[in-house]
Design a protein around this motif. Structure first.
Motif, PDB file in Angstrom:
ATOM      1  N   ASP A 133       0.805  -1.224   0.000  1.00  0.00           N
ATOM      2  CA  ASP A 133       0.000   0.000   0.000  1.00  0.00           C
ATOM      3  C   ASP A 133       0.836   1.272   0.000  1.00  0.00           C
ATOM      4  O   ASP A 133       0.339   2.345   0.352  1.00  0.00           O
ATOM      5  CB  ASP A 133      -0.971   0.024   1.199  1.00  0.00           C
ATOM      6  CG  ASP A 133      -1.985  -1.099   1.129  1.00  0.00           C
ATOM      7  OD1 ASP A 133      -2.385  -1.449   0.005  1.00  0.00           O
ATOM      8  OD2 ASP A 133      -2.353  -1.635   2.183  1.00  0.00           O
ATOM      9  N   LYS A 134       2.094   1.183  -0.390  1.00  0.00           N
ATOM     10  CA  LYS A 134       2.964   2.349  -0.470  1.00  0.00           C
ATOM     11  C   LYS A 134       3.507   2.468  -1.892  1.00  0.00           C
ATOM     12  O   LYS A 134       3.799   1.462  -2.536  1.00  0.00           O
ATOM     13  CB  LYS A 134       4.109   2.254   0.537  1.00  0.00           C
ATOM     14  CG  LYS A 134       3.644   2.184   1.993  1.00  0.00           C
ATOM     15  CD  LYS A 134       4.822   2.116   2.936  1.00  0.00           C
ATOM     16  CE  LYS A 134       4.375   1.912   4.387  1.00  0.00           C
ATOM     17  NZ  LYS A 134       3.531   3.018   4.877  1.00  0.00           N
ATOM     18  N   LEU A 135       3.662   3.699  -2.338  1.00  0.00           N
ATOM     19  CA  LEU A 135       4.091   3.974  -3.701  1.00  0.00           C
ATOM     20  C   LEU A 135       5.613   3.966  -3.781  1.00  0.00           C
ATOM     21  O   LEU A 135       6.285   4.718  -3.075  1.00  0.00           O
ATOM     22  CB  LEU A 135       3.550   5.329  -4.156  1.00  0.00           C
ATOM     23  CG  LEU A 135       3.533   5.615  -5.654  1.00  0.00           C
ATOM     24  CD1 LEU A 135       2.520   4.713  -6.352  1.00  0.00           C
ATOM     25  CD2 LEU A 135       3.208   7.081  -5.908  1.00  0.00           C
ATOM     26  N   TYR A 136       6.144   3.105  -4.645  1.00  0.00           N
ATOM     27  CA  TYR A 136       7.591   3.017  -4.815  1.00  0.00           C
ATOM     28  C   TYR A 136       8.059   3.453  -6.195  1.00  0.00           C
ATOM     29  O   TYR A 136       9.265   3.554  -6.447  1.00  0.00           O
ATOM     30  CB  TYR A 136       8.074   1.591  -4.535  1.00  0.00           C
ATOM     31  CG  TYR A 136       8.229   1.322  -3.058  1.00  0.00           C
ATOM     32  CD1 TYR A 136       9.451   1.477  -2.427  1.00  0.00           C
ATOM     33  CD2 TYR A 136       7.128   0.947  -2.287  1.00  0.00           C
ATOM     34  CE1 TYR A 136       9.586   1.253  -1.062  1.00  0.00           C
ATOM     35  CE2 TYR A 136       7.252   0.720  -0.928  1.00  0.00           C
ATOM     36  CZ  TYR A 136       8.488   0.874  -0.325  1.00  0.00           C
ATOM     37  OH  TYR A 136       8.620   0.667   1.032  1.00  0.00           O
ATOM     38  N   ALA A 137       7.143   3.697  -7.086  1.00  0.00           N
ATOM     39  CA  ALA A 137       7.474   4.203  -8.414  1.00  0.00           C
ATOM     40  C   ALA A 137       6.298   5.038  -8.890  1.00  0.00           C
ATOM     41  O   ALA A 137       5.181   4.905  -8.368  1.00  0.00           O
ATOM     42  CB  ALA A 137       7.767   3.059  -9.376  1.00  0.00           C
ATOM     43  N   TYR A 138       6.536   5.895  -9.861  1.00  0.00           N
ATOM     44  CA  TYR A 138       5.487   6.792 -10.337  1.00  0.00           C
ATOM     45  C   TYR A 138       5.115   6.411 -11.764  1.00  0.00           C
ATOM     46  O   TYR A 138       5.985   6.362 -12.637  1.00  0.00           O
ATOM     47  CB  TYR A 138       5.974   8.231 -10.277  1.00  0.00           C
ATOM     48  CG  TYR A 138       4.881   9.245 -10.005  1.00  0.00           C
ATOM     49  CD1 TYR A 138       3.833   8.975  -9.131  1.00  0.00           C
ATOM     50  CD2 TYR A 138       4.906  10.486 -10.612  1.00  0.00           C
ATOM     51  CE1 TYR A 138       2.858   9.923  -8.869  1.00  0.00           C
ATOM     52  CE2 TYR A 138       3.935  11.448 -10.355  1.00  0.00           C
ATOM     53  CZ  TYR A 138       2.904  11.151  -9.483  1.00  0.00           C
ATOM     54  OH  TYR A 138       1.935  12.092  -9.227  1.00  0.00           O
ATOM     55  N   PRO A 139       3.839   6.124 -12.010  1.00  0.00           N
ATOM     56  CA  PRO A 139       3.424   5.720 -13.360  1.00  0.00           C
ATOM     57  C   PRO A 139       3.639   6.847 -14.378  1.00  0.00           C
ATOM     58  O   PRO A 139       3.133   7.951 -14.203  1.00  0.00           O
ATOM     59  CB  PRO A 139       1.940   5.397 -13.201  1.00  0.00           C
ATOM     60  CG  PRO A 139       1.769   5.083 -11.738  1.00  0.00           C
ATOM     61  CD  PRO A 139       2.732   6.010 -11.050  1.00  0.00           C
ATOM     62  N   ILE A 140       4.380   6.555 -15.409  1.00  0.00           N
ATOM     63  CA  ILE A 140       4.627   7.493 -16.497  1.00  0.00           C
ATOM     64  C   ILE A 140       3.895   7.031 -17.753  1.00  0.00           C
ATOM     65  O   ILE A 140       3.346   7.836 -18.506  1.00  0.00           O
ATOM     66  CB  ILE A 140       6.134   7.607 -16.792  1.00  0.00           C
ATOM     67  CG1 ILE A 140       6.882   8.045 -15.526  1.00  0.00           C
ATOM     68  CG2 ILE A 140       6.394   8.575 -17.941  1.00  0.00           C
ATOM     69  CD1 ILE A 140       6.493   9.410 -14.997  1.00  0.00           C
ATOM     70  N   ALA A 141       3.894   5.742 -17.975  1.00  0.00           N
ATOM     71  CA  ALA A 141       3.192   5.171 -19.126  1.00  0.00           C
ATOM     72  C   ALA A 141       2.593   3.837 -18.714  1.00  0.00           C
ATOM     73  O   ALA A 141       3.202   3.081 -17.961  1.00  0.00           O
ATOM     74  CB  ALA A 141       4.145   4.975 -20.299  1.00  0.00           C
ATOM     75  N   SER A 142       1.400   3.584 -19.198  1.00  0.00           N
ATOM     76  CA  SER A 142       0.813   2.268 -19.004  1.00  0.00           C
ATOM     77  C   SER A 142       0.894   1.529 -20.332  1.00  0.00           C
ATOM     78  O   SER A 142       1.448   2.037 -21.311  1.00  0.00           O
ATOM     79  CB  SER A 142      -0.635   2.385 -18.515  1.00  0.00           C
ATOM     80  OG  SER A 142      -1.111   1.132 -18.076  1.00  0.00           O
ATOM     81  N   ASN A 143       0.350   0.332 -20.397  1.00  0.00           N
ATOM     82  CA  ASN A 143       0.427  -0.405 -21.650  1.00  0.00           C
ATOM     83  C   ASN A 143      -0.485  -1.619 -21.631  1.00  0.00           C
ATOM     84  O   ASN A 143      -0.703  -2.235 -20.583  1.00  0.00           O
ATOM     85  CB  ASN A 143       1.863  -0.872 -21.935  1.00  0.00           C
ATOM     86  CG  ASN A 143       2.269  -0.628 -23.369  1.00  0.00           C
ATOM     87  OD1 ASN A 143       1.424  -0.391 -24.228  1.00  0.00           O
ATOM     88  ND2 ASN A 143       3.554  -0.678 -23.640  1.00  0.00           N
ATOM     89  N   PRO A 346       1.250   4.955 -24.544  1.00  0.00           N
ATOM     90  CA  PRO A 346       0.035   4.975 -23.726  1.00  0.00           C
ATOM     91  C   PRO A 346       0.273   5.700 -22.403  1.00  0.00           C
ATOM     92  O   PRO A 346       1.144   5.307 -21.634  1.00  0.00           O
ATOM     93  CB  PRO A 346      -0.257   3.489 -23.475  1.00  0.00           C
ATOM     94  CG  PRO A 346       0.508   2.760 -24.522  1.00  0.00           C
ATOM     95  CD  PRO A 346       1.735   3.588 -24.767  1.00  0.00           C
ATOM     96  N   PRO A 347      -0.458   6.752 -22.119  1.00  0.00           N
ATOM     97  CA  PRO A 347      -0.230   7.519 -20.892  1.00  0.00           C
ATOM     98  C   PRO A 347      -0.757   6.801 -19.657  1.00  0.00           C
ATOM     99  O   PRO A 347      -1.562   5.862 -19.746  1.00  0.00           O
ATOM    100  CB  PRO A 347      -0.999   8.816 -21.138  1.00  0.00           C
ATOM    101  CG  PRO A 347      -2.079   8.433 -22.092  1.00  0.00           C
ATOM    102  CD  PRO A 347      -1.511   7.357 -22.957  1.00  0.00           C
ATOM    103  N   LEU A 368      -7.526   0.870 -26.606  1.00  0.00           N
ATOM    104  CA  LEU A 368      -6.347   0.601 -25.794  1.00  0.00           C
ATOM    105  C   LEU A 368      -6.650   0.785 -24.314  1.00  0.00           C
ATOM    106  O   LEU A 368      -6.208  -0.020 -23.477  1.00  0.00           O
ATOM    107  CB  LEU A 368      -5.203   1.521 -26.225  1.00  0.00           C
ATOM    108  CG  LEU A 368      -3.932   1.486 -25.372  1.00  0.00           C
ATOM    109  CD1 LEU A 368      -3.340   0.085 -25.328  1.00  0.00           C
ATOM    110  CD2 LEU A 368      -2.914   2.494 -25.911  1.00  0.00           C
ATOM    111  N   LYS A 369      -7.408   1.831 -23.976  1.00  0.00           N
ATOM    112  CA  LYS A 369      -7.763   2.050 -22.577  1.00  0.00           C
ATOM    113  C   LYS A 369      -8.538   0.854 -22.026  1.00  0.00           C
ATOM    114  O   LYS A 369      -8.297   0.397 -20.902  1.00  0.00           O
ATOM    115  CB  LYS A 369      -8.600   3.316 -22.436  1.00  0.00           C
ATOM    116  CG  LYS A 369      -8.960   3.655 -20.987  1.00  0.00           C
ATOM    117  CD  LYS A 369      -9.824   4.907 -20.915  1.00  0.00           C
ATOM    118  CE  LYS A 369     -10.156   5.263 -19.465  1.00  0.00           C
ATOM    119  NZ  LYS A 369     -11.051   6.438 -19.364  1.00  0.00           N
ATOM    120  N   GLN A 370      -9.450   0.322 -22.839  1.00  0.00           N
ATOM    121  CA  GLN A 370     -10.206  -0.857 -22.415  1.00  0.00           C
ATOM    122  C   GLN A 370      -9.278  -2.047 -22.206  1.00  0.00           C
ATOM    123  O   GLN A 370      -9.430  -2.817 -21.254  1.00  0.00           O
ATOM    124  CB  GLN A 370     -11.272  -1.204 -23.456  1.00  0.00           C
ATOM    125  CG  GLN A 370     -12.121  -2.407 -23.095  1.00  0.00           C
ATOM    126  CD  GLN A 370     -13.133  -2.740 -24.181  1.00  0.00           C
ATOM    127  OE1 GLN A 370     -13.200  -2.077 -25.219  1.00  0.00           O
ATOM    128  NE2 GLN A 370     -13.909  -3.777 -23.956  1.00  0.00           N
TER     129      GLN A 370
END
Length: 421
Positions: A133-143, A346-347, A368-370
């Motif tokens: 439940d802790k953030l260790y990286a920051y999403p820059i792109a999904s896929n 993909p953002p 793509l989002k779906q």
């Protein structure tokens, strides 16, 4: 507790599977030059954003270091960097399946929630960057994976994009027969060399047949009729010639090149292929003649394996303030939109999938989002390196005809159980 699902419930540092103590506040005051380690950039877009950041931040310059295009080699080099305590490396690009391993081993820093908000991001992307439940990286792109297909050929024979492997094979039969039995026109390919891409393709085949690698209880459950059906489908497609024999050695780039050279009817790959295959500089033979659709499955619509790239602050970094500033900069909507427009990246920000400018250029972005929203993560394991190698060994042996799918998955079940006890 199974180590596979630790990313959903625990934080890094200390023994895997144990809830860590609250870490000391992360000092983000130190500014200075840093290196940014990431996978190979095939688009040429990322250096432009690095240059833009550097122009705005004279107190800390970023130098991009490109790692090999193989995710396995990227992971190895990042781990080796930590072991040598290289203080120059400030930011590392972390594959979505590495979070648990990197956090648990103390290779990356926990990110302060008040400085790294996630409310506008895709939930799946945020989950991939979270551990206990802790953030260790920051999403820059999904896929998410997509099925690229020759629209010109499907239209010529009045065919619709397939939703199952059987429909895909039937379409290939129709097209190849109509094209005079063209032996140079392959049917389908994904990524089947023995590396992380094989884990992805196996994961998608299993989920597309109604199976799982890991059950909801966090325990391996891969020796099931459904999972065997998924693996058997890939084995049969190789044996029957629907997947070219050479594809056993292909990663993303080899398959992309074959598709844009006009050698494949269907191709499973990531969205970055769209921009390159549509190039009008002579590098693609199919520009304007292809389209994309959701992945097909074995017994119904397919399920993508979740992909993406998250940025993390390296534990040994000397200038963590610059590292944090760079990550925040790259996560801004302006930069994510620029990446999407320039490189079909993909953002991680959900609203951008319906941005008019992006959708006008890339009409498939809502699809793509779906794909991303319904994607399934690969096993999130503290010992992920061992887990993915076990999956690759079992899958590759079956594809080469060395092991029957049932026996391969029974052996895999035993290995995964031992790795997660």
């Amino acid at each position: 507790m199974s180590a596979l699902l630790l990313a959903a419930c625990g934080g890094g540092g200390g023994e895997p599977g144990t809830s860590p103590e609250t870490p000391a506040a992360l000092d983000l005051s130190q500014q200075g030059d840093i290196e940014f380690w990431r996978g190979k950039d095939f688009t040429g877009q990322i250096p432009k954003l690095v240059e833009k950041f550097n122009a705005q931040h004279p107190n800390g310059q970023v130098t991009m270091v490109e790692l090999p295009d193989s995710a396995d080699l990227q992971r190895t080099q990042i781990i080796q960097n930590h072991e040598t305590k290289n203080a120059k490396v400030g930011v590392v690009q972390v594959d979505v399946v590495w979070t648990a391993e990197f956090a648990a081993n103390g290779w990356i820093e926990e990110l302060p929630a008040d400085q790294f908000p996630t409310g506008e991001m895709l939930p799946a992307a945020v989950a991939s960057a979270t551990y206990f439940d802790k953030l260790y990286a920051y999403p820059i792109a999904s896929n998410g994976g997509l099925l690229f297909y020759r629209k010109d050929l499907l239209d010529k024979y009045d065919l619709q994009p397939p939703t199952t492997f059987d429909e895909l094979k039937a379409a290939c039969d129709t097209i190849r027969d109509g094209e005079g039995g063209d032996d140079d026109l392959g049917c389908y390919a994904g990524q089947f060399q023995k590396y992380e891409g094989l884990t992805v393709n196996f994961d998608e085949a299993v989920h597309g047949a109604g199976g799982v690698i890991v059950g909801q209880d966090g325990k391996p459950n891969v020796a099931t009729p459904e999972a065997v059906t998924g693996l058997q489908a890939l084995v049969d497609m190789f044996e029957d010639g629907y997947i070219p024999e050479a594809a056993i050695t292909w990663q993303e780039e080899q398959g992309r090149q074959a598709f844009q050279d006009g050698e494949l009817i269907f191709h499973r790959n990531w969205p970055y292929v769209y921009q390159l295959a549509n190039a009008t500089d002579g590098s693609s033979q199919i520009a304007g003649d292809f389209d994309v659709a959701p992945l097909p499955g074995v017994s119904g619509p397919g399920v993508s394996s979740l992909g993406g790239g998250n940025y993390a602050i390296a534990k040994n970094a000397a200038n963590k303030g610059t590292a944090a500033d760079f990550i925040k900069f790259m996560a801004e909507e302006e930069q994510q939109k620029a990446n999407a427009l320039a490189a079909s990246e993909p953002p991680a920000i959900a609203s951008l999938y319906n941005d008019p400018d992006i959708v006008e250029k890339y009409p498939y972005f809502p699809t793509l989002k779906q794909s991303i929203e319904t994607a399934q993560p690969r096993p999130q394991a503290v010992r992920y390196g061992d887990v993915t190698l076990a999956i690759q060994d079992a899958t590759y042996g079956a594809l080469q005809g060395q092991t029957e799918p049932q026996a391969a998955l029974e052996s895999l079940q035993t290995k995964l159980t031992s790795l997660t006890e």
